[in-house]
Design a protein around this motif. Structure first.
Motif, PDB file in Angstrom:
ATOM      1  N   LEU A 195      -2.932   0.254 -11.237  1.00  0.00           N
ATOM      2  CA  LEU A 195      -4.311   0.638 -10.895  1.00  0.00           C
ATOM      3  C   LEU A 195      -5.249  -0.559 -10.991  1.00  0.00           C
ATOM      4  CD1 LEU A 195      -4.935   4.150 -12.489  1.00  0.00           C
ATOM      5  CD2 LEU A 195      -5.025   3.552 -10.088  1.00  0.00           C
ATOM      6  N   ALA A 196      -5.121  -1.332 -12.051  1.00  0.00           N
ATOM      7  CA  ALA A 196      -5.982  -2.504 -12.228  1.00  0.00           C
ATOM      8  C   ALA A 196      -5.719  -3.526 -11.121  1.00  0.00           C
ATOM      9  CB  ALA A 196      -5.754  -3.127 -13.600  1.00  0.00           C
ATOM     10  N   GLY A 197      -4.452  -3.753 -10.816  1.00  0.00           N
ATOM     11  CA  GLY A 197      -4.101  -4.688  -9.744  1.00  0.00           C
ATOM     12  C   GLY A 197      -4.654  -4.252  -8.399  1.00  0.00           C
ATOM     13  N   ARG A 198      -4.566  -2.971  -8.120  1.00  0.00           N
ATOM     14  CA  ARG A 198      -5.099  -2.443  -6.861  1.00  0.00           C
ATOM     15  C   ARG A 198      -6.610  -2.620  -6.811  1.00  0.00           C
ATOM     16  NH1 ARG A 198      -7.225   2.255  -4.537  1.00  0.00           N
ATOM     17  NH2 ARG A 198      -6.557   2.550  -2.393  1.00  0.00           N
ATOM     18  N   ALA A 199      -7.277  -2.344  -7.919  1.00  0.00           N
ATOM     19  CA  ALA A 199      -8.733  -2.489  -7.963  1.00  0.00           C
ATOM     20  C   ALA A 199      -9.149  -3.942  -7.750  1.00  0.00           C
ATOM     21  CB  ALA A 199      -9.267  -1.968  -9.294  1.00  0.00           C
ATOM     22  N   VAL A 219       5.774   2.702 -21.733  1.00  0.00           N
ATOM     23  CA  VAL A 219       6.110   1.761 -20.654  1.00  0.00           C
ATOM     24  C   VAL A 219       5.512   2.260 -19.339  1.00  0.00           C
ATOM     25  CG1 VAL A 219       8.018   0.775 -19.302  1.00  0.00           C
ATOM     26  CG2 VAL A 219       8.224   1.000 -21.785  1.00  0.00           C
ATOM     27  N   PHE A 220       5.662   3.546 -19.090  1.00  0.00           N
ATOM     28  CA  PHE A 220       5.150   4.145 -17.863  1.00  0.00           C
ATOM     29  C   PHE A 220       3.630   4.030 -17.788  1.00  0.00           C
ATOM     30  CE2 PHE A 220       3.546   7.976 -15.672  1.00  0.00           C
ATOM     31  CZ  PHE A 220       3.997   7.685 -14.402  1.00  0.00           C
ATOM     32  N   LEU A 221       2.947   4.271 -18.896  1.00  0.00           N
ATOM     33  CA  LEU A 221       1.483   4.188 -18.911  1.00  0.00           C
ATOM     34  C   LEU A 221       0.999   2.768 -18.665  1.00  0.00           C
ATOM     35  CD1 LEU A 221       0.660   6.580 -21.862  1.00  0.00           C
ATOM     36  CD2 LEU A 221       0.250   6.968 -19.424  1.00  0.00           C
ATOM     37  N   VAL A 222       1.650   1.800 -19.281  1.00  0.00           N
ATOM     38  CA  VAL A 222       1.271   0.401 -19.082  1.00  0.00           C
ATOM     39  C   VAL A 222       1.491   0.016 -17.615  1.00  0.00           C
ATOM     40  CG1 VAL A 222       1.858  -1.987 -19.647  1.00  0.00           C
ATOM     41  CG2 VAL A 222       1.620  -0.293 -21.475  1.00  0.00           C
ATOM     42  N   LYS A 248       0.831  -1.204   0.000  1.00  0.00           N
ATOM     43  CA  LYS A 248       0.000   0.000   0.000  1.00  0.00           C
ATOM     44  C   LYS A 248       0.866   1.256   0.000  1.00  0.00           C
ATOM     45  CE  LYS A 248      -4.259  -1.529   2.228  1.00  0.00           C
ATOM     46  NZ  LYS A 248      -5.115  -1.343   3.404  1.00  0.00           N
ATOM     47  N   VAL A 249       1.910   1.239   0.797  1.00  0.00           N
ATOM     48  CA  VAL A 249       2.813   2.397   0.863  1.00  0.00           C
ATOM     49  C   VAL A 249       3.475   2.616  -0.490  1.00  0.00           C
ATOM     50  CG1 VAL A 249       4.942   3.298   1.898  1.00  0.00           C
ATOM     51  CG2 VAL A 249       3.210   2.239   3.341  1.00  0.00           C
ATOM     52  N   SER A 250       3.930   1.540  -1.116  1.00  0.00           N
ATOM     53  CA  SER A 250       4.571   1.646  -2.431  1.00  0.00           C
ATOM     54  C   SER A 250       3.624   2.224  -3.473  1.00  0.00           C
ATOM     55  CB  SER A 250       5.061   0.274  -2.893  1.00  0.00           C
ATOM     56  OG  SER A 250       6.016  -0.227  -2.001  1.00  0.00           O
ATOM     57  N   LEU A 251       2.390   1.745  -3.489  1.00  0.00           N
ATOM     58  CA  LEU A 251       1.402   2.274  -4.439  1.00  0.00           C
ATOM     59  C   LEU A 251       1.112   3.746  -4.159  1.00  0.00           C
ATOM     60  CD1 LEU A 251      -1.221  -0.577  -4.892  1.00  0.00           C
ATOM     61  CD2 LEU A 251       0.145   0.504  -6.668  1.00  0.00           C
ATOM     62  N   PHE A 252       0.977   4.085  -2.879  1.00  0.00           N
ATOM     63  CA  PHE A 252       0.719   5.481  -2.516  1.00  0.00           C
ATOM     64  C   PHE A 252       1.856   6.376  -3.002  1.00  0.00           C
ATOM     65  CE2 PHE A 252       1.342   9.057   0.350  1.00  0.00           C
ATOM     66  CZ  PHE A 252       0.127   9.697   0.214  1.00  0.00           C
ATOM     67  N   VAL A 253       3.093   5.957  -2.745  1.00  0.00           N
ATOM     68  CA  VAL A 253       4.253   6.751  -3.165  1.00  0.00           C
ATOM     69  C   VAL A 253       4.308   6.847  -4.683  1.00  0.00           C
ATOM     70  CG1 VAL A 253       6.793   6.801  -3.216  1.00  0.00           C
ATOM     71  CG2 VAL A 253       5.595   6.318  -1.072  1.00  0.00           C
ATOM     72  N   PHE A 254       4.064   5.742  -5.376  1.00  0.00           N
ATOM     73  CA  PHE A 254       4.097   5.749  -6.838  1.00  0.00           C
ATOM     74  C   PHE A 254       3.108   6.768  -7.400  1.00  0.00           C
ATOM     75  CE2 PHE A 254       2.543   4.332 -10.989  1.00  0.00           C
ATOM     76  CZ  PHE A 254       3.739   4.247 -11.699  1.00  0.00           C
ATOM     77  N   PHE A 255       1.871   6.741  -6.904  1.00  0.00           N
ATOM     78  CA  PHE A 255       0.861   7.644  -7.457  1.00  0.00           C
ATOM     79  C   PHE A 255       0.995   9.071  -6.923  1.00  0.00           C
ATOM     80  CE2 PHE A 255      -0.964   3.654  -8.880  1.00  0.00           C
ATOM     81  CZ  PHE A 255      -1.182   3.982 -10.210  1.00  0.00           C
ATOM     82  N   ALA A 256       1.585   9.241  -5.739  1.00  0.00           N
ATOM     83  CA  ALA A 256       1.855  10.594  -5.252  1.00  0.00           C
ATOM     84  C   ALA A 256       2.930  11.255  -6.111  1.00  0.00           C
ATOM     85  CB  ALA A 256       2.285  10.563  -3.790  1.00  0.00           C
ATOM     86  N   LEU A 257       3.884  10.465  -6.561  1.00  0.00           N
ATOM     87  CA  LEU A 257       4.964  10.987  -7.407  1.00  0.00           C
ATOM     88  C   LEU A 257       4.656  10.857  -8.896  1.00  0.00           C
ATOM     89  CD1 LEU A 257       8.023   9.548  -5.437  1.00  0.00           C
ATOM     90  CD2 LEU A 257       7.117  11.882  -5.380  1.00  0.00           C
TER      91      LEU A 257
END
Length: 185
Positions: A39-43, A30-33, A5-14
């Motif tokens: 996002l799909a994995g989190r959902a 590559v970045f968009l994929v 969760k922390v990693s995802l939060f940091v990724f999307f915050a940055l």
């Protein structure tokens, strides 16, 4: 909060900063994929872990996620810069729709006071704060949209990767200060 969760939060915050770099160095696809997959994995994880209770949050993530997927599939790098706009629109819609039933801020208040009944004054106050957040998300989305239309990647990155977070923090802290110091709630 676990490491994922922390990693995802940091990724999307940055995200705006990394999007800027990916665009400048020709790595946007590559970045968009990667972004879309995260996002799909989190959902999917949210649905598996929380089930029915996560449907609204999963739907809220869908619009920005679909934009990233389409941007990658159709090789339309510029579409990705609308991501912060869609996040603001999604949050605006979520907060606005909550006014029909139980405002989101009231739900947060109920969680924080555990097992105590929420007074009518608090219900009224949380409704007003939810409306305030709606105005904020509308303004934030409009400014994010303006930064896209402006066409300056560095201005877009500065606002969407820094100033918008400062604005969220200022509103959150301002409301907290008002509630604790002025209202003594």
């Amino acid at each position: 909060m676990n490491a994922a969760k922390v990693s995802l939060f940091v990724f999307f915050a940055l995200w705006p900063f990394t999007a800027n770099l990916a665009f400048k160095y020709g790595l946007m696809q590559v970045f968009l994929v990667l972004s879309a997959l995260l996002l799909a994995g989190r959902a999917i994880l949210l649905l598996v872990i929380s089930g029915v209770h996560a449907r609204k949050e999963t739907l809220a993530m869908s619009l920005p996620g679909i934009l990233l997927i389409l941007s990658a599939l159709l090789i339309q790098d510029n579409w990705a810069f609308y991501y912060p706009v869609l996040v603001s629109i999604t949050l605006l819609a979520t907060f606005l729709l909550s006014l029909k039933t139980k405002p989101i801020i009231q739900r947060f208040a109920e969680i924080s006071i555990k097992n105590q009944e929420v007074s009518p004054e608090i219900v009224s106050y949380t409704r007003k704060v939810t409306i305030l957040w709606c105005f904020f998300f509308a303004l934030n989305g409009a400014v994010a949209l303006y930064t896209v239309w402006l066409g300056d990647l560095d201005v877009w990155t500065l606002y969407n990767g820094c100033l918008s977070y400062v604005a969220v923090g200022a509103l959150f802290c301002g409301e907290y200060f008002y509630r604790k110091v002025i209202l003594h709630v």
